[in-house]
Write a protein that holds these residues in place. Structure first.
Motif, PDB file in Angstrom:
ATOM      1  N   MET A 180      20.453  -4.641  10.660  1.00 21.11           N
ATOM      2  CA  MET A 180      19.826  -5.611  11.552  1.00 21.11           C
ATOM      3  C   MET A 180      18.471  -6.064  11.017  1.00 21.11           C
ATOM      4  SD  MET A 180      21.972  -6.173  14.030  1.00 21.11           S
ATOM      5  CE  MET A 180      20.938  -7.005  15.219  1.00 21.11           C
ATOM      6  N   THR A 181      17.705  -5.139  10.474  1.00 22.76           N
ATOM      7  CA  THR A 181      16.397  -5.512   9.936  1.00 22.76           C
ATOM      8  C   THR A 181      16.537  -6.505   8.795  1.00 22.76           C
ATOM      9  OG1 THR A 181      15.376  -3.419  10.565  1.00 22.76           O
ATOM     10  CG2 THR A 181      14.301  -4.655   8.800  1.00 22.76           C
ATOM     11  N   GLU A 182      17.428  -6.206   7.868  1.00 19.29           N
ATOM     12  CA  GLU A 182      17.552  -7.041   6.673  1.00 19.29           C
ATOM     13  C   GLU A 182      18.214  -8.370   6.972  1.00 19.29           C
ATOM     14  OE1 GLU A 182      15.954  -6.201   4.045  1.00 19.29           O
ATOM     15  OE2 GLU A 182      15.436  -4.244   4.894  1.00 19.29           O
ATOM     16  N   ARG A 183      19.231  -8.368   7.810  1.00 15.72           N
ATOM     17  CA  ARG A 183      20.004  -9.597   8.045  1.00 15.72           C
ATOM     18  C   ARG A 183      19.411 -10.495   9.135  1.00 15.72           C
ATOM     19  NH1 ARG A 183      24.606  -9.476   5.054  1.00 15.72           N
ATOM     20  NH2 ARG A 183      25.811  -7.543   4.833  1.00 15.72           N
ATOM     21  N   ALA A 200      27.166   3.978  21.872  1.00 15.31           N
ATOM     22  CA  ALA A 200      27.882   3.555  20.664  1.00 15.31           C
ATOM     23  C   ALA A 200      28.188   2.061  20.706  1.00 15.31           C
ATOM     24  CB  ALA A 200      29.174   4.350  20.519  1.00 15.31           C
ATOM     25  N   ALA A 201      28.674   1.587  21.845  1.00 18.71           N
ATOM     26  CA  ALA A 201      29.030   0.175  21.976  1.00 18.71           C
ATOM     27  C   ALA A 201      27.812  -0.724  21.866  1.00 18.71           C
ATOM     28  CB  ALA A 201      29.744  -0.068  23.308  1.00 18.71           C
ATOM     29  N   ALA A 202      26.656  -0.247  22.330  1.00 17.12           N
ATOM     30  CA  ALA A 202      25.423  -1.038  22.230  1.00 17.12           C
ATOM     31  C   ALA A 202      25.073  -1.296  20.768  1.00 17.12           C
ATOM     32  CB  ALA A 202      24.284  -0.322  22.942  1.00 17.12           C
ATOM     33  N   HIS A 203      25.155  -0.262  19.940  1.00 18.53           N
ATOM     34  CA  HIS A 203      24.855  -0.426  18.514  1.00 18.53           C
ATOM     35  C   HIS A 203      25.912  -1.288  17.827  1.00 18.53           C
ATOM     36  CE1 HIS A 203      21.391   2.279  17.859  1.00 18.53           C
ATOM     37  NE2 HIS A 203      21.859   2.888  18.939  1.00 18.53           N
ATOM     38  N   LEU A 204      27.175  -0.995  18.082  1.00 14.45           N
ATOM     39  CA  LEU A 204      28.238  -1.738  17.397  1.00 14.45           C
ATOM     40  C   LEU A 204      28.268  -3.205  17.813  1.00 14.45           C
ATOM     41  CD1 LEU A 204      31.079   0.923  17.406  1.00 14.45           C
ATOM     42  CD2 LEU A 204      29.884   0.026  15.416  1.00 14.45           C
ATOM     43  N   SER A 205      27.939  -3.483  19.067  1.00 12.94           N
ATOM     44  CA  SER A 205      27.957  -4.886  19.510  1.00 12.94           C
ATOM     45  C   SER A 205      26.864  -5.693  18.824  1.00 12.94           C
ATOM     46  CB  SER A 205      27.825  -4.972  21.032  1.00 12.94           C
ATOM     47  OG  SER A 205      26.580  -4.469  21.477  1.00 12.94           O
ATOM     48  N   CYS A 206      25.705  -5.071  18.571  1.00 16.06           N
ATOM     49  CA  CYS A 206      24.644  -5.759  17.821  1.00 16.06           C
ATOM     50  C   CYS A 206      25.120  -6.074  16.405  1.00 16.06           C
ATOM     51  CB  CYS A 206      23.386  -4.895  17.763  1.00 16.06           C
ATOM     52  SG  CYS A 206      22.505  -4.756  19.326  1.00 16.06           S
ATOM     53  N   LEU A 207      25.743  -5.093  15.771  1.00 15.15           N
ATOM     54  CA  LEU A 207      26.238  -5.289  14.403  1.00 15.15           C
ATOM     55  C   LEU A 207      27.394  -6.279  14.374  1.00 15.15           C
ATOM     56  CD1 LEU A 207      26.051  -1.553  13.368  1.00 15.15           C
ATOM     57  CD2 LEU A 207      24.598  -3.387  12.486  1.00 15.15           C
ATOM     58  N   ASP A 208      28.191  -6.287  15.435  1.00 10.22           N
ATOM     59  CA  ASP A 208      29.297  -7.242  15.498  1.00 10.22           C
ATOM     60  C   ASP A 208      28.780  -8.667  15.610  1.00 10.22           C
ATOM     61  OD1 ASP A 208      32.101  -7.686  15.507  1.00 10.22           O
ATOM     62  OD2 ASP A 208      32.073  -7.972  17.682  1.00 10.22           O
ATOM     63  N   TYR A 209      27.621  -8.830  16.229  1.00 13.13           N
ATOM     64  CA  TYR A 209      27.012 -10.163  16.347  1.00 13.13           C
ATOM     65  C   TYR A 209      26.693 -10.740  14.971  1.00 13.13           C
ATOM     66  CZ  TYR A 209      24.156 -13.897  18.407  1.00 13.13           C
ATOM     67  OH  TYR A 209      23.647 -15.122  18.787  1.00 13.13           O
ATOM     68  N   PRO A 267      33.674  -5.556  33.019  1.00  9.38           N
ATOM     69  CA  PRO A 267      32.749  -6.537  33.590  1.00  9.38           C
ATOM     70  C   PRO A 267      31.299  -6.307  33.154  1.00  9.38           C
ATOM     71  CG  PRO A 267      34.328  -5.836  35.247  1.00  9.38           C
ATOM     72  CD  PRO A 267      34.563  -4.966  34.040  1.00  9.38           C
ATOM     73  N   ALA A 268      30.914  -5.049  32.932  1.00 12.74           N
ATOM     74  CA  ALA A 268      29.539  -4.737  32.529  1.00 12.74           C
ATOM     75  C   ALA A 268      29.162  -5.367  31.197  1.00 12.74           C
ATOM     76  CB  ALA A 268      29.350  -3.219  32.447  1.00 12.74           C
ATOM     77  N   PHE A 269      30.153  -5.728  30.408  1.00 11.56           N
ATOM     78  CA  PHE A 269      29.895  -6.257  29.065  1.00 11.56           C
ATOM     79  C   PHE A 269      29.712  -7.774  29.046  1.00 11.56           C
ATOM     80  CE2 PHE A 269      30.067  -5.677  24.469  1.00 11.56           C
ATOM     81  CZ  PHE A 269      29.767  -4.332  24.326  1.00 11.56           C
ATOM     82  N   ARG A 270      29.976  -8.441  30.160  1.00 15.00           N
ATOM     83  CA  ARG A 270      30.022  -9.907  30.155  1.00 15.00           C
ATOM     84  C   ARG A 270      28.721 -10.549  29.705  1.00 15.00           C
ATOM     85  NH1 ARG A 270      33.154 -10.229  35.888  1.00 15.00           N
ATOM     86  NH2 ARG A 270      35.251  -9.690  35.110  1.00 15.00           N
ATOM     87  N   SER A 271      27.589 -10.068  30.202  1.00 13.18           N
ATOM     88  CA  SER A 271      26.327 -10.717  29.836  1.00 13.18           C
ATOM     89  C   SER A 271      26.005 -10.492  28.366  1.00 13.18           C
ATOM     90  CB  SER A 271      25.181 -10.204  30.722  1.00 13.18           C
ATOM     91  OG  SER A 271      24.798  -8.889  30.370  1.00 13.18           O
ATOM     92  N   ILE A 272      26.418  -9.364  27.822  1.00 15.93           N
ATOM     93  CA  ILE A 272      26.180  -9.085  26.403  1.00 15.93           C
ATOM     94  C   ILE A 272      27.000 -10.045  25.536  1.00 15.93           C
ATOM     95  CG2 ILE A 272      26.743  -7.356  24.622  1.00 15.93           C
ATOM     96  CD1 ILE A 272      25.559  -5.271  26.540  1.00 15.93           C
TER      97      ILE A 272
END
Length: 221
Positions: free
Chosen positions: A110-113, A165-174, A197-202
């Motif tokens: 995330m830092t580099e990209r 885990a999903a919080a980190h992977l979702s950032c990388l998936d972006y 449903p909790a994931f919708r805003s992300i």
């Protein structure tokens, strides 16, 4: 109104957002460019980090402390098991992703990209990118190992470990840095999380200058 000062592609902010949404706690999201270190922001948290949760009259910092506070004050639906051994495993895996995974994978990629461009920090360091790309394979394999034995990462029920885990992977998936073809088991786990449903805003997050990849919000990716 409860208010969360956050940055969209911070995994720690996303973890708190997932817990708030899963527990159906309404909160206003306020985007914070925390690297600018503005005076108002530092008054909210002298540590200069997000997330910061304004909850009633309290100003709360540190994602894990926030999540456990919300678990204790809003116990349903439960994200921590009752059994001490099971709670230990949730805490162990949450720390694994927030510490080890973050250091070896999230921070490097995330830092580099992304963050270097946002903060005007120069060009990506290819050595760091390659190191992060190598390390994520090890972590995905570890997740595969866990999920071959369990329904969720820490046991039979969804827990805070899954959201970490999903919080980190979702950032990388972006930024398209997760090889979902490496493990069908891990991909299926993420699809279950992503469909909540909790994931919708992300999935609706947009960072100016960094458009979502086509698969990012696709539940059938």
């Amino acid at each position: 109104m409860n208010r969360l000062y956050h940055f969209a592609l911070s995994p720690y902010c996303r973890k708190v957002r997932l817990v708030l949404a899963e527990k159906r706690i309404e909160v206003e999201l306020v985007e914070e460019r925390y690297w600018d270190k503005e005076a108002d922001f530092l008054r909210r948290n002298p540590a200069g980090k997000v997330p910061i949760l304004k909850f009633g009259s309290r100003m709360m910092a540190e994602s894990q402390a926030i999540c456990e506070y919300l678990e204790e004050t809003h116990p349903e639906p439960a994200l921590m098991p009752k059994d001490p051994e099971a709670r230990y495993e949730v805490r162990r895996l949450t720390a694994w992703f927030d510490d080890k995974f973050n250091e070896e994978v999230t921070t490097r990629l995330m830092t580099e990209r992304l963050f270097k461009k946002l903060m005007g920090g120069g060009y990506p360091d290819s050595t760091m990118v390659k190191a992060g790309a190598r390390a994520i394979k090890y972590h995905l394999d570890y997740m595969h190992y866990l999920l071959e034995q369990r329904r969720w990462l820490a046991g039979p029920e969804l827990s805070l470990a899954d959201f970490a885990a999903a919080a980190h992977l979702s950032c990388l998936d972006y930024i398209s840095d997760v090889d979902w073809n490496r493990s069908e088991t891990v991909k299926d786990w993420y699809a279950k999380i992503k469909s909540r449903p909790a994931f919708r805003s992300i999935l609706a997050d947009q960072v100016p200058g960094f458009p979502q990849p086509a698969h990012y919000a696709d539940l059938d990716f």
